[in-house]
Enzyme design. Structure first.
Site, PDB file in Angstrom:
ATOM      1  N   CYS A  63      -5.299   1.844   4.380  1.00 11.79           N
ATOM      2  CA  CYS A  63      -4.482   1.800   3.177  1.00 11.79           C
ATOM      3  C   CYS A  63      -3.100   2.854   3.879  1.00 11.79           C
ATOM      4  O   CYS A  63      -1.982   2.353   3.422  1.00 11.79           O
ATOM      5  CB  CYS A  63      -4.390   1.648   2.265  1.00 11.79           C
ATOM      6  SG  CYS A  63      -4.794   4.237   1.383  1.00 11.79           S
ATOM      7  N   CYS A  91       0.658  -1.134   0.280  1.00  9.11           N
ATOM      8  CA  CYS A  91       0.129   0.288  -0.249  1.00  9.11           C
ATOM      9  C   CYS A  91       1.055   1.358   0.578  1.00  9.11           C
ATOM     10  O   CYS A  91       0.646   2.148  -1.039  1.00  9.11           O
ATOM     11  CB  CYS A  91      -0.936   0.132   1.300  1.00  9.11           C
ATOM     12  SG  CYS A  91      -2.434  -1.175   1.548  1.00  9.11           S
TER      13      CYS A  91
HETATM   14  S1  SF4 Z   1      -4.579  -2.681  -1.482  1.00 11.07           S
HETATM   15 FE1  SF4 Z   1      -2.535  -2.516  -0.428  1.00 11.07          FE
HETATM   16  S2  SF4 Z   1      -2.100  -4.516  -0.278  1.00 11.07           S
HETATM   17 FE2  SF4 Z   1      -3.659  -4.834  -2.044  1.00 11.07          FE
HETATM   18  S3  SF4 Z   1      -2.818  -4.636  -3.807  1.00 11.07           S
HETATM   19 FE3  SF4 Z   1      -4.053  -2.705  -3.084  1.00 11.07          FE
HETATM   20  S4  SF4 Z   1      -2.018  -1.266  -2.423  1.00 11.07           S
HETATM   21 FE4  SF4 Z   1      -1.061  -3.528  -2.341  1.00 11.07          FE
END
Ligand code: SF4
Length: 243
Positions: free
Chosen positions: A227, A117
């Site tokens: 996030c 994230c």
């Molecule tokens: S929500 Fe966060 S952890 Fe999940 S794919 Fe998207 S960026 Fe990556």
């Protein structure tokens, strides 16, 4: 900002229950209008393409069609969200899209979702704020969404020199849908499948129950969480955040 706004800003939970829908709409418009008068073009809406963002985007457009916005997208967004994003950007060219497109480790979302994230969401948000010259960003955050969203104010300054306006902080989920229906605003097709909170495909599930964000990051320590764009510094360099 008026003294009245500042006083009631401290009593968010009471306002959630005491103000009716029409009063909340009025209040949200006033918050955006007064802040826009102060910040002008340096006020920008963060549009996540979710239901809450669409309410805020519509409210902002009622205040001024000139207000700009940005979308942070990732390689893992569902195809429905990508389709919806293309339609929204075609309709509103003043929406700029930011993403991180460099290689990252496979399945980083499973092995280290915080890092994933951070790279895919927080860093592009930081870039959007810098490149668009933002001094006030406007979000669709609501204090009744889940356990991580109870401690916010309508106007805050978590990063020095960067004001955050949360104009629908006191709205219930029902009132969001009420507004979208009354204004006939199109929404992401995933809501028809039962999603209540939308994110990247590997980290979002259909959920039921009281917590709107319960379907986010199921099976990880981030379950129902954030996030990072609302919790991490947005004015500092990437090196500091990753340290
Ligand atoms: S929500 Fe966060 S952890 Fe999940 S794919 Fe998207 S960026 Fe990556």
């Amino acid at each position: 900002m008026s003294a009245e706004t500042l006083v009631v800003n401290g009593d968010v939970k009471r306002l959630v229950e005491e103000l009716n829908f029409a009063k909340k709409v009025e209040r949200s418009l006033r918050l955006i209008r007064e802040t826009y008068e102060q910040y002008g073009n340096r006020l920008v809406v963060a549009n996540s393409l979710g239901k809450d963002s669409h309410v805020v985007w519509d409210l902002a457009k009622r205040v001024s069609p000139e207000i700009r916005g940005f979308i942070v997208t990732t390689r893992f967004k569902p195809s429905e969200t990508k389709r919806f994003m293309r339609a929204e950007v075609a309709r509103y060219p003043e929406l700029r899209v930011f993403s991180h497109d460099e290689p990252i480790p496979d399945r980083l979302y499973a092995t280290d979702p915080d890092r994933c994230c951070d790279v895919l969401k927080v860093q592009p948000t930081r870039r959007a704020i810098e490149e668009m010259g933002v001094d006030c960003w406007v979000t669709g955050l609501r204090c009744t969404e889940g356990r991580t969203r109870t401690d916010y104010r309508e106007i805050e300054e978590r990063d020095e020199g960067l004001v955050k306006l949360n104009p629908i902080l006191i709205w219930h989920e029902r009132e969001v849908w009420q507004y979208l229906a009354l204004r006939q605003i199109p929404v992401n097709a995933l809501y028809a499948e039962g999603y209540r909170s939308l994110g990247c495909a590997p980290c979002s599930r259909v959920s039921a129950g009281g917590d709107e964000r319960a379907g986010r990051w199921i099976g990880t320590s981030k379950c129902g969480g954030e996030c990072g764009i609302h919790t991490r510094p947005l004015r500092t360099s990437g090196e500091l955040v990753h340290g």
